[in-house]
Design an enzyme around this catalytic site. Structure first.
Site, PDB file in Angstrom:
ATOM      1  N   ASP A 327      33.645  15.052 -38.857  1.00  0.00           N
ATOM      2  CA  ASP A 327      33.478  14.547 -37.488  1.00  0.00           C
ATOM      3  C   ASP A 327      32.021  14.546 -37.038  1.00  0.00           C
ATOM      4  O   ASP A 327      31.712  14.079 -35.931  1.00  0.00           O
ATOM      5  CB  ASP A 327      34.307  15.385 -36.512  1.00  0.00           C
ATOM      6  CG  ASP A 327      35.799  15.167 -36.714  1.00  0.00           C
ATOM      7  OD1 ASP A 327      36.184  14.096 -37.209  1.00  0.00           O
ATOM      8  OD2 ASP A 327      36.573  16.082 -36.388  1.00  0.00           O
ATOM      9  N   ARG A 403      33.064  10.754 -29.965  1.00  0.00           N
ATOM     10  CA  ARG A 403      31.904  11.249 -30.734  1.00  0.00           C
ATOM     11  C   ARG A 403      30.809  10.184 -30.852  1.00  0.00           C
ATOM     12  O   ARG A 403      29.626  10.511 -30.938  1.00  0.00           O
ATOM     13  CB  ARG A 403      32.349  11.750 -32.104  1.00  0.00           C
ATOM     14  CG  ARG A 403      33.318  12.914 -31.995  1.00  0.00           C
ATOM     15  CD  ARG A 403      33.418  13.736 -33.244  1.00  0.00           C
ATOM     16  NE  ARG A 403      34.662  14.493 -33.249  1.00  0.00           N
ATOM     17  CZ  ARG A 403      34.879  15.608 -32.541  1.00  0.00           C
ATOM     18  NH1 ARG A 403      33.930  16.100 -31.773  1.00  0.00           N
ATOM     19  NH2 ARG A 403      36.045  16.220 -32.588  1.00  0.00           N
TER      20      ARG A 403
END
Ligand code: S3P
Length: 450
Positions: A327, A403
């Protein structure tokens, strides 16, 4: 478009050093699992430090829909009264998991071996993501799934009335798939075996053991072999959720690229299956240290101190490290733009099926900011422009991806000209206090029209 409401454009600009201490919220992966395993045990599970981001709130709502009692006592403090393994009731309505791939995939696993039927949906991002990677192994237990073309949501899962245990080699490095199979294995008689060729985050295994399941892990020539004995009586637990390394990544990376910065981010979970970004940054020459290492709630934890690092060099990130920082590639790509030389990131094909196609989203946004980025199906390379070298002055599309949004705001804090994102709304899925926390350290953000 924002996950919940109108888009919220936001701009980040250079505004001096980032300094001070910050406490990021609880770990998203562990928070989902705490609620789900709490719901699958009989009695009262107490959770502190739960992430109260939209993804986790959607999982809490789903656990109520399957019959568990879930109560919010105070900030981060929750109590779950579970129904036990095999005790899920049939939800009265569609389960909306919002933006959360982890939520929907783990919940599908948890219900797939109970005789209930549930229909799942989510936002536009989640409805575009593949669910076959989970429903294929769930079919081996006897569950059936009916979704849109390509295994997309909305999808109805009919749980197996008489589940059989499964032996499954996970074909992609995915903790969500592994966890879905293990959660399904809970209500199958006998031993369910899951084999992963590359180790992914192991929070499910750790937490299942904590809840009293019989689970053993062996490293063999085939990979990491996890053997779970089905139909245990899970014992309710008290869980202290560590702070999320994937959220800590943003103040840490921003401090490394903003001149004069010195930031302390405390109590961060540093499970080795999650800490790959920090290893990579140190290899690049980042001034980053672990202070006060300790153990909390069965997970290694430390305070992270990050200072402005003008001497970072591009490196080749080992492909084998990808699962432990999957991530964090978007924000690493931003740091790479401020390093000297090329940062190559091979083995990252999974980034194509996250909340957005993260390789495409980062390449497009960084190019708009004036960087040179090369990409292939499973790799990306960022040509560094050195400290303060990224021109900026662009608007970046975030594709409903929290993100991507936070990564480009970090870029704007250090770039020559401001960087705008088209929608800051999705940040609330994982890091609802991102904006005030970063502003508290010295970041300058403006919302459109403000
Ligand atoms: C997660 C696993 C990872 C990660 C996601 C959280 C989890 O997804 O990207 O944010 O909690 O299991 P994959 O399993 O698809 O790699």
């Amino acid at each position: 478009m924002s996950a919940h409401g109108d888009p919220i454009p936001m701009t980040a600009r250079r505004a001096g050093a980032l300094t001070g201490a910050a406490e990021v919220p609880g770990d998203k992966s562990i928070s989902h699992r705490a609620l789900i395993l709490g719901a699958l045990s009989v009695g009262e599970t107490r959770i502190t430090g739960l992430l109260e981001g939209q993804d986790v709130l959607d999982t809490a709502r789903a656990m109520r829909a399957f019959g568990a009692e879930v109560a919010h006592l105070g900030p981060g403090e929750w109590v779950v009264n579970g129904v036990g393994v095999g005790g899920f009731a049939e939800p009265a309505d569609v389960i909306d998991c919002g933006n959360s791939g982890t939520g929907v995939r783990l919940i599908m696993g948890a219900m797939a071996t109970s005789p209930v039927t549930a229909t799942f949906t989510g936002d536009a991002s989640l409805r575009a993501r593949p669910m076959g990677r989970v429903t294929d192994p769930l079919a081996l237990f006897g569950a059936a799934a009916y979704g849109r073309a390509g295994g997309r949501l909305p999808m109805t899962v009919v749980g197996a009335a008489e589940p059989v245990p499964v032996r499954y080699v996970v074909p992609v490095p995915s903790a969500q798939v592994k966890s879905a199979v293990l959660l399904a294995g809970l209500n199958a008689p006998g031993e369910t075996v899951v084999i992963e060729r590359e180790a992914t985050r192991d929070h499910t295994e750790r937490m299942l053991t904590g809840f009293g399941a019989s689970l053993r892990v062996e490293q063999t020539g085939e990979g990491r072999v996890i053997v779970l004995t089905g139909q245990p009586e899970l014992r309710p637990q008290t869980i202290a959720v560590p702070r999320d390394p994937s959220s800590a990544a943003f103040p840490v990376c921003a401090a490394l690229i903003v001149e004069g910065s010195d930031v302390l981010v405390s109590g961060i979970g540093l499970n080795p299956t999650r800490a790959g970004l920090f290893t990579t940054l140190i290899e690049m020459g980042a001034d980053l240290s672990y202070e006060n290492p300790r153990e909390e709630g069965g997970e290694p934890v430390a305070d992270l101190r990050a200072r402005f690092s003008p001497d970072m060099k591009g490196i080749e990130v080992p492909a084998g490290r990808a699962p432990s920082m999957i991530d964090e590639y978007p924000v690493l790509a931003v740091v790479a733009a401020f390093a000297e030389g090329v940062t190559r990131m091979p083995g990252i094909q999974e980034l194509r099926v996250k909340e957005s196609d993260r390789i495409a989203a980062m390449a497009a946004g960084l190019r708009a900011c004036g960087a040179t980025v090369e990409e292939g199906e499973d790799w990306m390379a960022v040509i560094g422009m050195g400290p303060g070298g990224l021109p900026g002055g662009a608007t970046c599309a975030t594709h409903l991806d929290h993100r991507i949004a936070m990564s480009f705001l970090c870029a704007g804090m250090a770039a020559q000209r401001p960087v705008t994102i088209d929608d800051a709304g999705p940040i609330a899925t994982s890091f609802p206090v991102f904006e005030p926390l970063m502003e508290g350290l010295g970041a300058a953000f403006t919302r459109a029209g403000a």
